[in-house]
Design an enzyme around this catalytic site. Structure first.
Site, mmCIF file in Angstrom:
data_model
loop_
_atom_site.group_PDB
_atom_site.id
_atom_site.type_symbol
_atom_site.label_atom_id
_atom_site.label_comp_id
_atom_site.label_asym_id
_atom_site.label_seq_id
_atom_site.Cartn_x
_atom_site.Cartn_y
_atom_site.Cartn_z
ATOM 1 N N ARG A 228 1.007 -1.216 0.013
ATOM 2 C CA ARG A 228 -0.027 0.205 -0.001
ATOM 3 C C ARG A 228 1.039 1.106 -0.069
ATOM 4 O O ARG A 228 0.484 2.086 -0.839
ATOM 5 C CB ARG A 228 -0.891 -0.027 1.156
ATOM 6 C CG ARG A 228 -1.869 -1.232 1.342
ATOM 7 C CD ARG A 228 -3.085 -0.882 0.585
ATOM 8 N NE ARG A 228 -3.778 -2.139 0.715
ATOM 9 C CZ ARG A 228 -4.859 -2.117 1.612
ATOM 10 N NH1 ARG A 228 -4.871 -1.433 2.662
ATOM 11 N NH2 ARG A 228 -5.792 -3.355 1.558
ATOM 12 N N ASP B 41 -16.120 9.770 8.448
ATOM 13 C CA ASP B 41 -15.338 8.749 8.175
ATOM 14 C C ASP B 41 -13.816 9.436 8.217
ATOM 15 O O ASP B 41 -13.729 10.646 7.948
ATOM 16 C CB ASP B 41 -15.582 7.972 6.954
ATOM 17 C CG ASP B 41 -15.001 6.660 7.009
ATOM 18 O OD1 ASP B 41 -15.529 5.551 6.937
ATOM 19 O OD2 ASP B 41 -13.624 6.601 6.700
#
Length: 290
Positions: A53, A156
């Site tokens: 990632r 979020d």
């Protein structure tokens, strides 16, 4: 997050050498940094996932070593790359009406309340929006109106998924859990270049407000009290002290008769001073928690 799932890609092999220098010390730093910044407790098994990632971020930034990338972050707590760092290490899995047993409980609860204000629900790991829109649909159906007396705050940590939620546009396969009546009542079907997509109706969308929020931030923005909070599949990524820290703050913004909805694999037994079980993965606030 609904919230974060961290799935590891295959590790590099001798036939696929790693592009960037990356060792145990780098992985340990990443684990420490993501825990301090977002409360996520990365398992030791996520070493390959972290490399995969964050390698994308090193390429995007033109940085050649993990150590230099992490140094850049730690040198400046306000560095914009922190947002990309967190986004890279979180993947959001969700769907419409996930854990369906929660929605009848929510509707019964909201219909039983008597408020001199709109009802308020917080989806605090809203991901790409399926959870808060499901809350809106369930309430709209119960009130037989696209404009029930409801306000939904959708937050979020990941700003990318929150932008998707705010747009309210979904590919057809994301809508497979919804029946024909729900699709017709709550969505506008795309045509021409938007064929295969659907947009949430503006009346339903108007019930929601979207804001980025890090549950581990020392100071949350000013929040009202809520009649229900959805915090599903979030606690499983926190260690026990972090869980209790977040739950204590959630208790402060939950009405005394409010409900907290958590994920199917989560239990709040270790926070019995704050919440007690009301129904399957549904908790009520212990009055002393105020």
């Amino acid at each position: 997050m609904s919230r974060t799932s961290l799935a590891s890609p295959p590790a590099a092999t001798a036939s696929s050498p790693r592009e960037f220098d990356y060792g145990p010390a780098d992985f340990a730093r990443v684990r420490r940094m993501i825990h301090a910044r977002a409360g996520i407790a990365l398992a030791e098994s996520k070493e390959a996932m972290v490399y995969s990632r964050l390698s994308r971020r090193l390429r995007a930034c033109g940085i050649e070593r993990f150590r230099d990338y992490l140094d850049t972050l730690e040198a400046d707590a306000g560095q914009p790359e922190w947002e990309q760092f967190i986004n890279a290490l979180t993947t959001n899995l969700t769907s419409f009406f996930r854990e369906p047993h929660h929605f009848p409980v929510l509707v019964r609860h909201l219909r039983g309340l008597r408020r001199n204000r709109p009802l308020r629900v917080w989806s605090c790991a809203a991901s790409t929006g399926e959870e808060p829109y499901s809350i809106a649909m369930a309430t709209a159906q119960a009130w037989a109106s696209l404009s029930p007396p409801l306000e939904i705050l959708a937050t979020d940590l990941d700003t990318r998924v929150l932008a998707t939620a705010e747009a309210g546009i979904y590919d057809q396969e994301r809508l497979d859990r919804l029946d024909t009546e729900q699709l017709q009542r709550y969505f506008l079907r795309g045509t021409g270049p938007n064929a295969g997509k659907a947009r949430v109706r503006p009346e339903l969308r108007a019930l929601l407000r979207f804001e980025p929020l890090n549950l581990l931030a020392p100071d949350w923005p000013a929040l009202p009290t809520f009649d229900a909070i959805f915090c599903r599949n979030v606690m499983i990524y926190f260690d026990k002290p972090t869980q209790h820290q977040v739950l204590r703050k959630l208790a402060r913004v939950l009405e005394p008769d409010g409900l907290l909805f958590v994920g199917h694999s989560e239990s709040l037994m270790s926070a019995s001073d704050l919440f007690r079980l009301r129904a399957q993965t549904v908790y009520e606030r212990v009055k002393a928690a105020a």
